[in-house]
Every structure is written in structure tokens, then in C-alpha cells.
Motif scaffolding. Structure first.
Motif, PDB file in Angstrom:
ATOM      1  N   PRO A 243      14.931  -9.147   1.936  1.00  0.00           N
ATOM      2  CA  PRO A 243      13.501  -8.878   2.141  1.00  0.00           C
ATOM      3  C   PRO A 243      13.011  -9.472   3.465  1.00  0.00           C
ATOM      4  N   ASP A 244      11.971  -8.886   4.021  1.00  0.00           N
ATOM      5  CA  ASP A 244      11.399  -9.387   5.268  1.00  0.00           C
ATOM      6  C   ASP A 244      10.635 -10.667   4.957  1.00  0.00           C
ATOM      7  N   TYR A 245      11.318 -11.806   5.131  1.00  0.00           N
ATOM      8  CA  TYR A 245      10.724 -13.072   4.688  1.00  0.00           C
ATOM      9  C   TYR A 245       9.511 -13.469   5.521  1.00  0.00           C
ATOM     10  N   GLU A 246       9.451 -12.966   6.782  1.00  0.00           N
ATOM     11  CA  GLU A 246       8.301 -13.315   7.632  1.00  0.00           C
ATOM     12  C   GLU A 246       7.004 -12.848   6.969  1.00  0.00           C
ATOM     13  N   ARG A 247       7.093 -11.711   6.258  1.00  0.00           N
ATOM     14  CA  ARG A 247       5.879 -11.168   5.635  1.00  0.00           C
ATOM     15  C   ARG A 247       5.439 -11.995   4.436  1.00  0.00           C
ATOM     16  N   VAL A 248       6.379 -12.737   3.847  1.00  0.00           N
ATOM     17  CA  VAL A 248       6.079 -13.510   2.644  1.00  0.00           C
ATOM     18  C   VAL A 248       5.382 -14.833   2.984  1.00  0.00           C
ATOM     19  N   LYS A 251      -0.231 -16.604   5.528  1.00  0.00           N
ATOM     20  CA  LYS A 251      -0.937 -16.810   6.797  1.00  0.00           C
ATOM     21  C   LYS A 251      -2.392 -17.149   6.487  1.00  0.00           C
ATOM     22  N   SER A 346      -3.213 -16.651  -4.245  1.00  0.00           N
ATOM     23  CA  SER A 346      -2.310 -16.565  -3.093  1.00  0.00           C
ATOM     24  C   SER A 346      -1.225 -17.639  -3.176  1.00  0.00           C
TER      25      SER A 346
END
Length: 367
Positions: A243-248, A251, A346
């Protein structure tokens, strides 16, 4: 084939190599260890077709070359049962392996070395050398978050990502994510990602025993290979898209809590005693300067802790699986930790107070 060796010198590599060998095998030769004598060196190899481990030992005395496979578990149990200072004499005669030490004699069945499968070597596309302590830290900091037997098979392992000047490990089971990065002298490298299966990661961690020693890593298309002075470890990679961990990574969290790691860990452990055994949920209530931790269970039992924290934001109530928080606090080493939160739906970002090399994301629970 004939060689003699001190019990201690044989036992250490044998135990590590036998760790890879599965007890229940469809192919009989896979429960064996491959012994090869060349010159003054004995090498031992174990494999389960996913992971292969080769241990090497220098022999003190002249030896006769040869190769054969013998039952790994039995050979290890024999070595363990002999006295510490035993000198073991090993000889191959008429397809049987004779093992002698003092007044003890053992005859083991063998299978031909040709039957032993080797993990195919693909072309290595990237080679780097790291300090063993660094790689071990990467694994210890993130390994607990790997999934165990998830149908999303690419989660049952760890993502290793190499880019210019940096190596990063990421693990997630869908409920939490652990990430640790380190600077490494890798020259100019395109971003290269591989997923190493869970068993491979656990075996690799066992090998990295010398804090200051180096380990050479080759990342190929289908394999990762790690070589230290005494071992060569090869593991197949998981074929899948991580999975694209940056998106997880959360922010824009505006609520920053800084607290004493040990105090938080102890408070969470105590409240966990009365949390629901299945869901392990606890409720956190934040007000200025204070964190209140509550747990209850179906038997109507309740636990409550209050702990002073550095926090100036608005009031917030949020639920978490306490096991996930304890896992994170357990691998951290600083005195202070920080939690970044935004609202009760969140994920929380947990980091050590004074460095960003490790980041942990924990999803909230509805309580």
C-alpha cells in the motif's frame, strides 16, 4: 567426506540453519541440512524453498571434501546432548553419516546432495553494505506491525525501500503502521522497493548479532540476499504491491501531546487489565495538561488512570486498541514521546519526542 570439529563451533551455525528448516515437510530432503566440506571450510545449508540459510565454519584440522544431506533436527539434538568440550568426528561411509564423540556413536540416514534444492539466483539489481546494528534496528522498530496471516498476502511481510542515501522499512497489518528510516551510504539509487516475507524478516533479525559488523545486501527481482562473515541468507520476495504508506501518514494533526514514555506505558498496561479481552479498547480523554485513560469490559469492571502530559489543545475523546499503543511504546527508547491527533475519527501519529526517524500510525476505535 570426513572432518572433525569442536561441538561449540558446529552447534551455533547448526542451530541457526535448523531454524529455517520446517518440521513437517512434503519433500523429505527439506527436513535435512546440506553439509559441504571444501578445503578447510564446512558449510551448512537449510531451506524451506522460501528462505535459505548457509552457515560457514573454518575447520582447524585437515578434512576430506564431500557433500551430503542429513536430518537437521536429529543432528542438532545430538550436538546439543554432547558435553560442551566434545570433539566431534564426522565421516560418511556407505551412505550413512557416522558421528562420534568420546564414547558416543551415532549413525544417521542421508539423502544425496543433488536432491537438495537451491534457491535460484536471479540477477542482483542493487547491492549495498550496512552496519548490522542499523539493519537490526530497522527490523526491531517495525517488525511487530507485520500482519500474521492476512489474506492480503503482501501485508505478511515488510517493505524495504532504498533510495539515494536512505533505507526505510515499513510494516502494516491494516490497523496500524510502523515506519523507520535510516541514512545509508548507497550511492545514487533509483527508488527500489521489495517486500520481504515475515519468516524471512524474523530469520534475518536472528543473524544480525554483531552490532558493529557489516552485512552486505543484494536486492534482486525475486530475492533478497544478505551476507555476513559467517552466513549467507536468501529469501524469496513477496510478489505484490505494498500500500502507498505515504497516504496513510496523518497530515495536519493540530493536537500535540508530549508525555513520559515509561509513565504512559505503565498506565496503559494497568488499564489494559480491565479492557475487553477480545477488542482491547481503551478510551483517552484529553484536557489541557492532562490525559485520562479509561477501560471497561462486559463484566462491568472499570479502570481509570490520570496522567500529566504537555498538552494545550481543546478537549478530545478518542478510542484505541491498547495493544497497538503498547507495541509502539515498547520499541521506542526515548524518555519522551509525542502523539499528534486531529479528531476522534482520525489516526494518531506517534513518534519519539526528539527525532523523526520512526513514525507509527494507529487507527482509532469506535467505543
Amino acid at each position: 567426506m570426513h572432518f572433525s570439529i569442536q561441538r561449540e563451533a558446529l552447534l551455533k551455525p547448526l542451530q541457526l540453519v535448523a531454524g529455517v528448516v520446517e518440521r513437517r515437510q512434503t519433500l523429505p530432503v527439506l527436513s535435512n541440512v546440506l553439509l559441504v566440506v571444501e578445503g578447510q571450510q564446512l558449510s551448512l545449508t537449510g531451506t524451506d524453498l522460501e528462505v535459505e540459510l548457509v552457515g560457514r565454519v573454518q575447520l582447524e584440522e585437515p578434512a576430506e571434501p564431500g557433500e551430503i544431506t542429513v536430518p537437521a533436527r536429529k543432528l542438532m539434538d545430538i550436538c546439543k546432548s554432547l558435553p560442551n568440550d566434545a570433539q566431534i568426528d564426522v565421516r560418511l561411509e556407505e551412505n550413512k553419516l557416522l558421528v562420534k564423540a568420546g564414547r558416543s556413536r551415532f549413525t544417521l540416514s542421508t539423502l544425496p546432495a543433488n536432491d537438495f534444492p537451491t534457491v535460484e539466483e536471479g540477477p542482483g539489481s542493487l547491492t549495498c553494505t550496512l552496519a548490522q546494528g542499523k539493519l537490526r534496528r530497522l527490523i526491531e522498530r517495525t517488525g511487530f506491525a507485520m500482519a500474521q496471516q492476512d489474506v492480503r498476502y503482501y501485508l505478511n511481510g515488510m517493505l524495504l525501500e532504498v533510495s539515494t542515501g536512505m533505507i526505510r522499512a515499513v510494516a502494516t497489518d491494516g490497523h496500524r503502521l510502523a515506519m523507520c528510516s535510516m541514512t545509508a551510504d548507497l550511492g545514487e539509487a533509483d527508488k527500489h522497493q521489495v517486500i520481504v516475507p515475515r519468516k524471512g524478516i524474523l530469520e534475518l533479525a536472528r543473524l544480525l548479532t554483531e552490532q558493529d559488523g557489516t552485512v552486505s545486501i543484494v536486492l534482486g527481482m525475486h530475492h533478497i540476499r544478505a551476507t555476513t562473515g559467517e552466513f549467507t541468507f536468501t529469501s524469496k520476495l513477496v510478489d505484490g504491491k505494498f500500500p502507498d504508506y505515504e497516504r496513510v501518514l496523518p497530515k495536519g494533526g493540530d493536537k500535540l501531546v508530549v508525555g513520559d514514555r515509561q509513565a504512559l506505558k505503565e498506565a496503559f498496561s494497568r488499564t489494559a487489565i480491565l479492557s475487553n479481552e477480545k477488542y482491547r479498547g481503551i478510551r483517552l480523554q484529553l484536557v489541557a495538561g492532562q490525559l485520562k485513560i479509561q477501560a471497561n469490559n462486559p463484566e462491568q469492571e472499570e479502570a481509570e488512570e490520570e496522567i500529566s502530559v504537555d498538552y494545550n489543545g481543546g478537549n478530545l475523546e478518542i478510542g484505541f486498541n491498547v495493544s497497538y499503543l503498547l507495541d509502539v511504546l515498547g520499541v521506542m527508547t526515548t524518555e519522551q514521546v509525542r502523539l499528534v491527533l486531529s479528531d476522534s475519527n482520525s489516526s494518531a501519529l506517534v513518534q519519539e519526542a526528539d527525532n523523526d526517524d520512526s513514525s507509527y500510525v494507529v487507527m482509532p476505535m469506535r467505543l
